[in-house]
Design a protein around this motif. Structure first.
Motif, PDB file in Angstrom:
ATOM      1  N   THR A 151       0.838  -1.202   0.000  1.00 29.72           N
ATOM      2  CA  THR A 151       0.000   0.000   0.000  1.00 29.72           C
ATOM      3  C   THR A 151       0.869   1.247   0.000  1.00 29.72           C
ATOM      4  OG1 THR A 151      -1.812  -1.138   1.123  1.00 29.72           O
ATOM      5  CG2 THR A 151      -1.779   1.267   1.270  1.00 29.72           C
ATOM      6  N   VAL A 152       1.927   1.244   0.799  1.00 34.62           N
ATOM      7  CA  VAL A 152       2.835   2.396   0.836  1.00 34.62           C
ATOM      8  C   VAL A 152       3.435   2.616  -0.550  1.00 34.62           C
ATOM      9  CG1 VAL A 152       5.039   3.260   1.752  1.00 34.62           C
ATOM     10  CG2 VAL A 152       3.362   2.216   3.291  1.00 34.62           C
ATOM     11  N   LYS A 153       3.898   1.546  -1.184  1.00 33.04           N
ATOM     12  CA  LYS A 153       4.524   1.665  -2.504  1.00 33.04           C
ATOM     13  C   LYS A 153       3.536   2.178  -3.543  1.00 33.04           C
ATOM     14  CE  LYS A 153       7.933  -1.967  -1.750  1.00 33.04           C
ATOM     15  NZ  LYS A 153       8.377  -3.298  -2.201  1.00 33.04           N
ATOM     16  N   SER A 154       2.318   1.631  -3.540  1.00 30.89           N
ATOM     17  CA  SER A 154       1.347   2.068  -4.555  1.00 30.89           C
ATOM     18  C   SER A 154       0.888   3.500  -4.309  1.00 30.89           C
ATOM     19  CB  SER A 154       0.151   1.116  -4.617  1.00 30.89           C
ATOM     20  OG  SER A 154      -0.627   1.190  -3.439  1.00 30.89           O
ATOM     21  N   LYS A 158       1.450   6.635  -6.954  1.00 35.49           N
ATOM     22  CA  LYS A 158       0.336   7.481  -7.395  1.00 35.49           C
ATOM     23  C   LYS A 158       0.574   8.942  -7.008  1.00 35.49           C
ATOM     24  CE  LYS A 158      -3.070   3.788  -7.121  1.00 35.49           C
ATOM     25  NZ  LYS A 158      -4.206   3.245  -6.351  1.00 35.49           N
ATOM     26  N   ALA A 159       1.064   9.160  -5.792  1.00 35.97           N
ATOM     27  CA  ALA A 159       1.309  10.524  -5.331  1.00 35.97           C
ATOM     28  C   ALA A 159       2.402  11.193  -6.159  1.00 35.97           C
ATOM     29  CB  ALA A 159       1.696  10.517  -3.847  1.00 35.97           C
ATOM     30  N   LEU A 160       3.486  10.472  -6.419  1.00 35.32           N
ATOM     31  CA  LEU A 160       4.563  11.057  -7.211  1.00 35.32           C
ATOM     32  C   LEU A 160       4.115  11.348  -8.637  1.00 35.32           C
ATOM     33  CD1 LEU A 160       7.712   9.086  -5.989  1.00 35.32           C
ATOM     34  CD2 LEU A 160       6.963  11.398  -5.346  1.00 35.32           C
ATOM     35  N   ALA A 161       3.281  10.480  -9.204  1.00 37.32           N
ATOM     36  CA  ALA A 161       2.748  10.746 -10.549  1.00 37.32           C
ATOM     37  C   ALA A 161       1.920  12.028 -10.537  1.00 37.32           C
ATOM     38  CB  ALA A 161       1.918   9.564 -11.023  1.00 37.32           C
ATOM     39  N   HIS A 162       1.092  12.202  -9.498  1.00 40.63           N
ATOM     40  CA  HIS A 162       0.284  13.427  -9.388  1.00 40.63           C
ATOM     41  C   HIS A 162       1.193  14.650  -9.239  1.00 40.63           C
ATOM     42  CE1 HIS A 162      -2.789  16.257  -8.073  1.00 40.63           C
ATOM     43  NE2 HIS A 162      -1.926  16.605  -7.139  1.00 40.63           N
ATOM     44  N   LEU A 163       2.203  14.542  -8.385  1.00 43.65           N
ATOM     45  CA  LEU A 163       3.097  15.679  -8.163  1.00 43.65           C
ATOM     46  C   LEU A 163       3.887  16.022  -9.417  1.00 43.65           C
ATOM     47  CD1 LEU A 163       4.373  14.864  -4.558  1.00 43.65           C
ATOM     48  CD2 LEU A 163       2.707  16.613  -5.230  1.00 43.65           C
TER      49      LEU A 163
END
Length: 182
Positions: A151-154, A158-163
């Protein structure tokens, strides 16, 4: 332990770590200084009440970070936090320390990063803060968030893609973050 000793030990802990906790809270709240201060105050109150247990845990700062993160998640679930915030209001200047003077690129970048962080879901924001600001590994982040390492990895991906989409590749590393360090 006598109450006076306990109070002194707690006061020493607060003196040494409050600013770090406020910085973490500011990132979790995407720059909302007042909300960050409220979260830290809630956290410190809970820590004080349970200080003997916190001491026995052996990692008071880790305990405080976990408590702060839980306070953040609790607050994001409350309806009164779902309110509109005026863009470019007094809160922006209060956070950056700037008034009417011309903004510097660092201030603009800080504002842009906080705006991008605000676009993340609470858990994604917490993962980004823990992994990339606190420099915690996947296992410790999972433990603090009470979730699986997957969960942390996914959530991190996702967060880095958004950023990256919000900030552009010039702000974040152009190469993908290797799987083993996510």
């Amino acid at each position: 332990m006598r109450r006076a000793e306990r109070d002194e030990e707690f006061a020493d802990f607060v003196g040494a770590h409050r600013s770090t906790l406020v910085s973490m809270g500011r990132l979790l709240t995407a720059g909302d200084q007042a909300w960050a201060e409220d979260l830290v105050q809630t956290t410190l109150t809970k820590l004080y009440v349970s200080w003997p247990r916190v001491r026995r845990a052996g990692n008071q700062l880790g305990y405080a970070r976990t408590s702060l993160t839980h306070a953040f998640f609790d607050e994001t679930r409350r309806a009164h936090r779902r309110r509109e915030i005026a863009a470019g209001g007094a809160g922006d200047d209060a956070f950056t320390g700037e008034g009417d003077s011309e903004r510097t690129p660092d201030v603009d970048l800080r504002r842009d990063v906080l705006t991008a962080l605000a676009g993340l879901a609470p858990r994604q924001r917490a993962v980004v803060v823990m992994r990339h600001w606190l420099d915690l590994d996947v296992a410790e982040t999972a433990r603090l968030l009470d979730c699986s390492e997957g969960t942390v990895k996914s959530q991190n991906a996702k967060a880095l893609a958004h950023l990256r989409a919000a900030l552009g590749e010039h702000v974040l590393p152009a190469h993908p973050v290797p799987e083993e360090i996510r």
